[in-house]
Design a protein around this motif. Structure first.
Motif, PDB file in Angstrom:
ATOM      1  N   ARG A  80       1.766   6.443   5.756  1.00 17.88           N
ATOM      2  CA  ARG A  80       1.546   7.636   5.065  1.00 17.88           C
ATOM      3  C   ARG A  80       2.376   7.470   3.668  1.00 17.88           C
ATOM      4  N   GLU A  81       1.882   8.063   2.624  1.00 22.09           N
ATOM      5  CA  GLU A  81       2.259   8.128   1.290  1.00 22.09           C
ATOM      6  C   GLU A  81       3.495   9.247   1.186  1.00 22.09           C
ATOM      7  N   PRO A  82       4.452   9.344   0.125  1.00 23.49           N
ATOM      8  CA  PRO A  82       5.244  10.219   0.040  1.00 23.49           C
ATOM      9  C   PRO A  82       4.467  11.555  -0.677  1.00 23.49           C
ATOM     10  N   LEU A  83       3.632  12.145   0.052  1.00 21.03           N
ATOM     11  CA  LEU A  83       2.803  13.132  -0.454  1.00 21.03           C
ATOM     12  C   LEU A  83       3.447  14.348  -1.139  1.00 21.03           C
ATOM     13  N   GLU A  84       4.402  14.785  -0.270  1.00 25.83           N
ATOM     14  CA  GLU A  84       5.141  15.842  -0.771  1.00 25.83           C
ATOM     15  C   GLU A  84       5.820  15.461  -2.583  1.00 25.83           C
ATOM     16  N   GLU A  85       6.711  14.594  -2.412  1.00 30.67           N
ATOM     17  CA  GLU A  85       7.150  14.152  -3.680  1.00 30.67           C
ATOM     18  C   GLU A  85       6.101  13.878  -4.815  1.00 30.67           C
ATOM     19  N   ILE A  86       4.863  13.325  -4.571  1.00 30.07           N
ATOM     20  CA  ILE A  86       3.900  13.033  -5.354  1.00 30.07           C
ATOM     21  C   ILE A  86       3.359  14.332  -6.232  1.00 30.07           C
ATOM     22  N   TYR A  87       3.121  15.540  -5.081  1.00 26.14           N
ATOM     23  CA  TYR A  87       2.764  16.894  -5.556  1.00 26.14           C
ATOM     24  C   TYR A  87       3.695  17.552  -6.249  1.00 26.14           C
ATOM     25  N   VAL A  88       5.045  17.467  -6.000  1.00 24.41           N
ATOM     26  CA  VAL A  88       5.813  18.059  -6.930  1.00 24.41           C
ATOM     27  C   VAL A  88       5.712  17.366  -8.249  1.00 24.41           C
ATOM     28  N   LEU A  89       5.904  16.118  -8.228  1.00 28.54           N
ATOM     29  CA  LEU A  89       5.782  15.388  -9.574  1.00 28.54           C
ATOM     30  C   LEU A  89       4.693  15.845 -10.421  1.00 28.54           C
ATOM     31  N   CYS A  90       3.548  16.031  -9.812  1.00 26.78           N
ATOM     32  CA  CYS A  90       2.276  16.333 -10.473  1.00 26.78           C
ATOM     33  C   CYS A  90       2.470  17.774 -11.253  1.00 26.78           C
ATOM     34  N   LYS A  91       3.105  18.596 -10.363  1.00 24.69           N
ATOM     35  CA  LYS A  91       3.484  20.062 -10.844  1.00 24.69           C
ATOM     36  C   LYS A  91       4.472  20.092 -11.982  1.00 24.69           C
ATOM     37  N   GLU A  92       5.325  19.231 -11.765  1.00 29.02           N
ATOM     38  CA  GLU A  92       6.300  19.119 -12.890  1.00 29.02           C
ATOM     39  C   GLU A  92       5.669  18.695 -14.226  1.00 29.02           C
ATOM     40  N   LYS A  93       4.770  17.653 -13.992  1.00 29.06           N
ATOM     41  CA  LYS A  93       4.298  16.823 -15.016  1.00 29.06           C
ATOM     42  C   LYS A  93       2.934  17.593 -15.586  1.00 29.06           C
ATOM     43  N   ASP A  94       2.568  18.849 -15.016  1.00 25.99           N
ATOM     44  CA  ASP A  94       1.220  19.348 -15.234  1.00 25.99           C
ATOM     45  C   ASP A  94       0.148  18.493 -15.224  1.00 25.99           C
ATOM     46  N   ALA A  95      -0.025  17.635 -14.000  1.00 26.81           N
ATOM     47  CA  ALA A  95      -1.016  16.701 -13.664  1.00 26.81           C
ATOM     48  C   ALA A  95      -1.771  16.987 -12.709  1.00 26.81           C
ATOM     49  N   PHE A  96      -2.938  16.528 -12.556  1.00 27.94           N
ATOM     50  CA  PHE A  96      -3.634  16.968 -11.625  1.00 27.94           C
ATOM     51  C   PHE A  96      -3.725  16.130 -10.466  1.00 27.94           C
ATOM     52  N   PHE A  97      -3.437  16.738  -9.140  1.00 30.11           N
ATOM     53  CA  PHE A  97      -3.252  15.797  -7.829  1.00 30.11           C
ATOM     54  C   PHE A  97      -4.586  15.901  -6.848  1.00 30.11           C
ATOM     55  N   SER A 145       0.956  -1.160  -0.005  1.00 30.66           N
ATOM     56  CA  SER A 145      -0.058  -0.193  -0.013  1.00 30.66           C
ATOM     57  C   SER A 145       0.642   1.134  -0.004  1.00 30.66           C
ATOM     58  N   PHE A 146       2.310   1.060  -0.001  1.00 33.51           N
ATOM     59  CA  PHE A 146       3.125   2.522  -0.047  1.00 33.51           C
ATOM     60  C   PHE A 146       3.322   2.722  -1.809  1.00 33.51           C
ATOM     61  N   ILE A 147       3.101   3.826  -2.081  1.00 35.17           N
ATOM     62  CA  ILE A 147       3.337   4.224  -3.427  1.00 35.17           C
ATOM     63  C   ILE A 147       4.695   4.037  -3.958  1.00 35.17           C
ATOM     64  N   ASP A 148       4.802   3.315  -5.102  1.00 31.53           N
ATOM     65  CA  ASP A 148       6.201   3.178  -5.518  1.00 31.53           C
ATOM     66  C   ASP A 148       6.302   4.491  -6.442  1.00 31.53           C
ATOM     67  N   LEU A 149       7.337   5.178  -5.823  1.00 34.20           N
ATOM     68  CA  LEU A 149       7.478   6.555  -6.851  1.00 34.20           C
ATOM     69  C   LEU A 149       7.915   6.314  -8.203  1.00 34.20           C
ATOM     70  N   SER A 150       9.096   5.398  -8.111  1.00 33.74           N
ATOM     71  CA  SER A 150       9.661   5.069  -9.510  1.00 33.74           C
ATOM     72  C   SER A 150       8.612   4.570 -10.443  1.00 33.74           C
ATOM     73  N   ASP A 151       7.783   3.836 -10.185  1.00 35.55           N
ATOM     74  CA  ASP A 151       6.702   3.392 -10.900  1.00 35.55           C
ATOM     75  C   ASP A 151       5.715   4.709 -11.466  1.00 35.55           C
ATOM     76  N   LEU A 152       5.375   5.201 -10.423  1.00 37.91           N
ATOM     77  CA  LEU A 152       4.580   6.555 -10.717  1.00 37.91           C
ATOM     78  C   LEU A 152       5.072   7.618 -11.683  1.00 37.91           C
ATOM     79  N   GLN A 153       6.518   7.925 -11.428  1.00 36.39           N
ATOM     80  CA  GLN A 153       7.366   8.660 -12.357  1.00 36.39           C
ATOM     81  C   GLN A 153       7.267   7.893 -13.838  1.00 36.39           C
ATOM     82  N   ASN A 154       7.461   6.808 -13.943  1.00 32.72           N
ATOM     83  CA  ASN A 154       7.230   6.178 -15.235  1.00 32.72           C
ATOM     84  C   ASN A 154       6.068   6.217 -16.019  1.00 32.72           C
ATOM     85  N   HIS A 155       5.058   6.243 -15.182  1.00 35.89           N
ATOM     86  CA  HIS A 155       3.691   6.432 -15.753  1.00 35.89           C
ATOM     87  C   HIS A 155       3.111   7.744 -15.971  1.00 35.89           C
ATOM     88  N   ILE A 156       3.252   8.732 -15.194  1.00 35.05           N
ATOM     89  CA  ILE A 156       2.668   9.885 -15.260  1.00 35.05           C
ATOM     90  C   ILE A 156       2.829  10.770 -16.432  1.00 35.05           C
TER      91      ILE A 156
END
Length: 272
Positions: free
Chosen positions: A89-106, A61-72
């Protein structure tokens, strides 16, 4: 929430449903969700809007950030339960930053983290105020946004279903921090008492406690402990908990003043 724009709905799912429709109009065609530790509607609501679901790997249940990066991709919707399965707790800060970088909706599903700084992360936060939640009155939910959404000129919540909703919500808010402290006290006691067992993410920030077991004897120890301490346990594999043979001890269901505690059974529930 640290956000000035709050819209109330009959339930949190309705807030998620609205956001999916809203983001689709802005160009979204995919929704990225965790492969475990999410919520039932994550696997259903996107299909209602013709959105493709992309499953992101998790480690119990803990998000694999590398897999998210590969897909987003640009305009993707990232829908995350801030505490995966309510226990990590998920890596929320990293996920949010990644969404901003990729212009995705979080979308920060903050049901488990309301009352903490984790509920402030992101521009779109949803929260349930129904049952078995930190901020629970038995009905309703809300969407909090950094900027106003023109389509939401009023809250669609049906107050005829609970005329004193805001009074109950105010009471629940007033004791939210005390309730969260009770969660942690109970959680730490469980971690100590059952330390010899295979506790998943035992050092994580969370509310519930998930314990994998290898045989009926270990399962029996967990269930007997829950019975002795008046705790509920949910059997896994279960998408909203963890996808392995385990029991989720539902600390979030403990009774507390100014907070309704409705026991609505989930799939594979074992109320000990």
């Amino acid at each position: 929430t640290n956000k000035s724009h709050i819209t109330f709905f009959n339930r949190c799912d309705a807030a998620i449903d609205f956001l999916l429709s809203y983001f689709k109009k802005l160009g979204a065609s995919r929704v990225l969700i965790p492969d475990s530790g999410g919520w039932f509607s994550y696997q259903k609501l996107p299909l209602k809007h013709g959105l493709k679901i992309v499953s992101i790997k998790t480690q119990d249940s803990f998000i694999d950030l590398s897999d998210l990066q590969n897909h987003i991709q640009k305009n993707d919707i990232i829908l995350i339960n801030a505490y995966g399965g309510y226990f990590v707790r998920e890596p929320l800060e990293e996920i949010y930053v990644l969404c901003k970088e990729k212009d995705a909706f979080f979308i920060n599903d903050a049901c488990a983290v309301i009352g903490t700084s984790d509920a402030l992360i992101g521009d779109f936060m949803v929260c349930s105020t129904r049952y078995d939640k930190p901020l629970a009155v038995g009905f309703g939910g809300f969407l909090a946004t950094t900027n106003p959404i023109a389509e939401l000129s009023h809250s669609p919540i049906d107050l005829s279903r609970m005329s004193d909703y805001f009074e109950k919500l105010q009471a629940a808010i007033s004791t939210l921090q005390e309730k969260r402290e009770s969660y942690q006290k109970m959680r730490m006691q469980i971690l100590q008492d059952l330390s010899s067992l295979n506790i998943l993410h035992r050092d994580a920030i969370g509310i519930n406690v998930n314990i994998a077991y290898a045989n009926p004897e270990e399962k029996g120890v967990i269930l007997e402990y829950c019975k002795t301490h008046n705790l509920d346990a949910i059997a896994c594999p279960n998408y909203i908990k963890v996808m392995k043979t385990a029991l989720s001890i539902e600390v979030k269901r403990i009774k507390f003043k100014n907070s309704e505690n409705y026991k609505k059974p989930y799939a594979n529930t074992e109320d000990s």
